[in-house]
Design an enzyme around this catalytic site. Structure first.
Site, PDB file in Angstrom:
ATOM      1  N   CYS A   2       0.821  -1.222   0.000  1.00 50.41           N
ATOM      2  CA  CYS A   2       0.000   0.000   0.000  1.00 50.41           C
ATOM      3  C   CYS A   2       0.858   1.277   0.000  1.00 50.41           C
ATOM      4  O   CYS A   2       2.021   1.254   0.373  1.00 50.41           O
ATOM      5  CB  CYS A   2      -0.951   0.084   1.187  1.00 50.41           C
ATOM      6  SG  CYS A   2      -2.059  -1.312   1.340  1.00 50.41           S
ATOM      7  N   GLY A  28       0.495  -0.681  -5.000  1.00 53.91           N
ATOM      8  CA  GLY A  28      -0.806  -1.341  -4.907  1.00 53.91           C
ATOM      9  C   GLY A  28      -1.646  -1.060  -6.124  1.00 53.91           C
ATOM     10  O   GLY A  28      -1.626   0.051  -6.643  1.00 53.91           O
ATOM     11  N   ASN A 104      -0.556   2.637   6.092  1.00 54.38           N
ATOM     12  CA  ASN A 104       0.332   1.706   5.395  1.00 54.38           C
ATOM     13  C   ASN A 104       1.110   0.936   6.448  1.00 54.38           C
ATOM     14  O   ASN A 104       1.713   1.555   7.327  1.00 54.38           O
ATOM     15  CB  ASN A 104       1.274   2.486   4.470  1.00 54.38           C
ATOM     16  CG  ASN A 104       2.346   1.612   3.834  1.00 54.38           C
ATOM     17  OD1 ASN A 104       3.465   2.058   3.621  1.00 54.38           O
ATOM     18  ND2 ASN A 104       2.036   0.376   3.528  1.00 54.38           N
ATOM     19  N   GLY A 105       1.102  -0.379   6.337  1.00 55.60           N
ATOM     20  CA  GLY A 105       1.822  -1.214   7.313  1.00 55.60           C
ATOM     21  C   GLY A 105       0.878  -2.255   7.876  1.00 55.60           C
ATOM     22  O   GLY A 105      -0.306  -2.259   7.559  1.00 55.60           O
ATOM     23  N   TYR A 247      13.203  -4.532  -3.229  1.00 61.36           N
ATOM     24  CA  TYR A 247      12.178  -4.799  -4.235  1.00 61.36           C
ATOM     25  C   TYR A 247      11.093  -3.747  -4.361  1.00 61.36           C
ATOM     26  O   TYR A 247      10.675  -3.392  -5.457  1.00 61.36           O
ATOM     27  CB  TYR A 247      11.507  -6.146  -3.912  1.00 61.36           C
ATOM     28  CG  TYR A 247      10.190  -6.370  -4.618  1.00 61.36           C
ATOM     29  CD1 TYR A 247      10.153  -6.682  -5.981  1.00 61.36           C
ATOM     30  CD2 TYR A 247       8.976  -6.257  -3.940  1.00 61.36           C
ATOM     31  CE1 TYR A 247       8.938  -6.865  -6.632  1.00 61.36           C
ATOM     32  CE2 TYR A 247       7.762  -6.454  -4.580  1.00 61.36           C
ATOM     33  CZ  TYR A 247       7.753  -6.754  -5.928  1.00 61.36           C
ATOM     34  OH  TYR A 247       6.570  -6.939  -6.574  1.00 61.36           O
TER      35      TYR A 247
END
Ligand code: AMP
Length: 463
Positions: A2, A28, A104-105, A247
């Site tokens: 996200c 996302g 986010n997380g 990544y």
């Protein structure tokens, strides 16, 4: 995974959030949403729809998001968590006024909190972690939003960056470990922009000001940033996620003191030192391994070639023929360039190996295209442990390196040789800033307590 964005103090807040989401699309693809607050009417507005940003949010939607403060979210699809009810921003009204939140997380105590809130009579509309945060704010006995949000944040464990609006005040917080990134920029037309990555600031022409620090809770009003509090669970050392560098983040983003491209090149160069290969050409698995492959080529002297082309227009949901076979999805995404590969000993650089299914199919494809040898090199160590802090990683059983030796993986993939970057080598490439990183997916060293697991709840996998 996200991505999140917010703008404060700019009359084009929603439009700027839209731009920010656009450049965070890699974080996302499942759904996108924006919520704004209009001081003139005292109303909040929200749009959230499934799909890519450009499909989900149209010009007419932006026109329905007036106001000079807005928060926005882009959602990554996780197993079992799909559906619009789980898309953000969350927007409610409580005694402090209209509230909107993006997150986010992954919280590591999300299911414990949810259970406690259920028992107190709370009604949940979604299955995402983030909804519990709004309940905790609404139920706080604090007198002001500053106090209410501080109290809610002090009950969270795990990984979170949150952006919250209460009326026209914007709040931002980052968990004490600092797992996920959150940066602040100054907009050219006035006001501030906050975003998961600096690439979102760049698209809006915003100048990077600083990071929201680990454990910092800030309030933004009238263009002024004020630190409201430091969260009580402060830890001695922050733990930013190294997998963002490996990544996840975009190569042009500045992250943890590095340009992501430079960090990946350094991983690739170190990989070439540690894991040489008898190749005629180096190719990358585009796009996430491009920088690492260039680094490998620079160090080894083996020329870099474009041996695989990625189709950027493959949606996440395409119609699959019934007899498609295992390799079909990979064939949809990647195509070999025969003239480049034919008769060559090919060194393939990828950023990481997770399940191994992509690489296995790619190896077949490269051999069919005429590669005489395939040497796979990974610009990160073996991924052995799932992530509970916001990167979508499968269970231990599905991770190919969780119980296999390098030789067993080599045989499974059908490559002539296989080599991983060492954990120390990876860390030495990004040690200049003296940062310590979360490497739990490689080492199983989970610093933020896995509260749900300890209490007998399932671990949450939403972001
Ligand atoms: P596989 O080993 O087949 O599961 O896929 C590995 C590929 O997926 C690599 O090329 C990575 O670039 C990419 N990758 C790594 N981590 C993730 C993740 N959490 N979600 C999606 N793709 C990933």
């Amino acid at each position: 995974m996200c991505g999140i964005v917010a703008v404060s103090g700019n009359s084009e807040a929603a439009q700027l959030c839209f731009l920010g989401l656009y450049s965070l699309q890699h974080r996302g693809q499942e759904a996108a949403g924006i919520a704004s607050f209009d001081r003139a009417t005292g109303q909040s507005h929200r749009v959230r729809k499934p799909g890519l940003v450009s499909d989900a949010i149209q010009a007419k939607d932006i026109a329905e998001l007036p106001g000079d403060v807005a928060v926005a979210h882009i959602r990554y699809s996780t197993a079992g968590g799909a559906g619009l009810k789980n898309a953000q921003p969350i927007r409610e009204s409580y005694r402090g006024g209209p509230i909107a939140l993006v997150h986010n997380g992954n919280l590591t105590n999300a299911n414990l909190l949810r259970d406690q809130l259920f028992n107190q009579g709370a009604l949940f509309q979604s299955t995402i972690d983030s909804e519990a945060i709004v309940h905790l704010i609404a139920r706080s006995r604090g007198a002001t939003p500053d106090e209410q949000i501080t109290e809610a944040l002090s009950q969270l464990e795990g990984a979170y960056c949150v952006l919250i609006t209460v009326g026209d005040t914007l709040y931002a917080a980052r968990d004490p470990y600092g797992y996920r990134p959150l940066v602040i920029g100054a907009l050219p037309g006035g006001g501030l922009m906050l975003a998961s990555e600096t690439c979102a600031l760049d698209i809006a022409g915003a100048r990077y000001v600083r990071d929201v620090e680990p454990g910092e809770f800030i309030r933004i009003r009238g263009g002024e940033i004020e630190t409201v509090s430091r969260l009580p669970q402060m830890v001695a050392e922050s733990q930013p996620c190294i997998f963002e560098l490996v990544y996840f983040a975009r190569p042009d983003t500045q992250l943890w003191g590095y340009t992501v491209d430079r960090a990946r090149r350094a991983f690739g160069r170190r990989l070439a030192q540690e894991q040489g290969a008898p190749g005629d050409i180096v190719i990358s698995v585009p796009d996430s391994a491009n920088s690492a492959a260039v680094g490998y080529s620079e160090q080894s002297g083996i020329p870099f070639e474009l041996g695989l082309i990625r189709n950027h227009y493959v949606g996440r949901t395409f119609i699959t023929p019934t007899q498609a076979g295992r390799d079909f999805k990979v064939r949809m995404k990647f195509s070999p360039v025969r003239e480049v590969l034919s008769g060559k000993r090919v060194v393939v650089v990828d950023d990481s190996l997770v399940r191994g299914t992509t690489s296995r199919a790619l190896v077949n494809m490269l051999r069919e295209a005429g590669a005489t040898q395939v040497h796979l090199r990974l610009a990160s160590p073996p991924v052995r442990w799932p992530c509970f802090y916001g990167i979508d990683m499968p269970t231990r059983e599905e991770l190919i390196a969780s119980d296999k030796t390098v030789e067993e993986i080599r045989a499974f993939l059908g490559v002539d040789s296989l080599g991983y970057l060492s954990p120390d080598g990876m860390l030495e490439c990004v040690a200049d800033e003296g940062e310590t990183y979360c490497t739990a997916c490689f080492t199983g060293d989970y610093r933020a307590p896995l509260v749900d697991a300890q209490q007998g709840f399932a671990m949450s996998s939403h972001c």
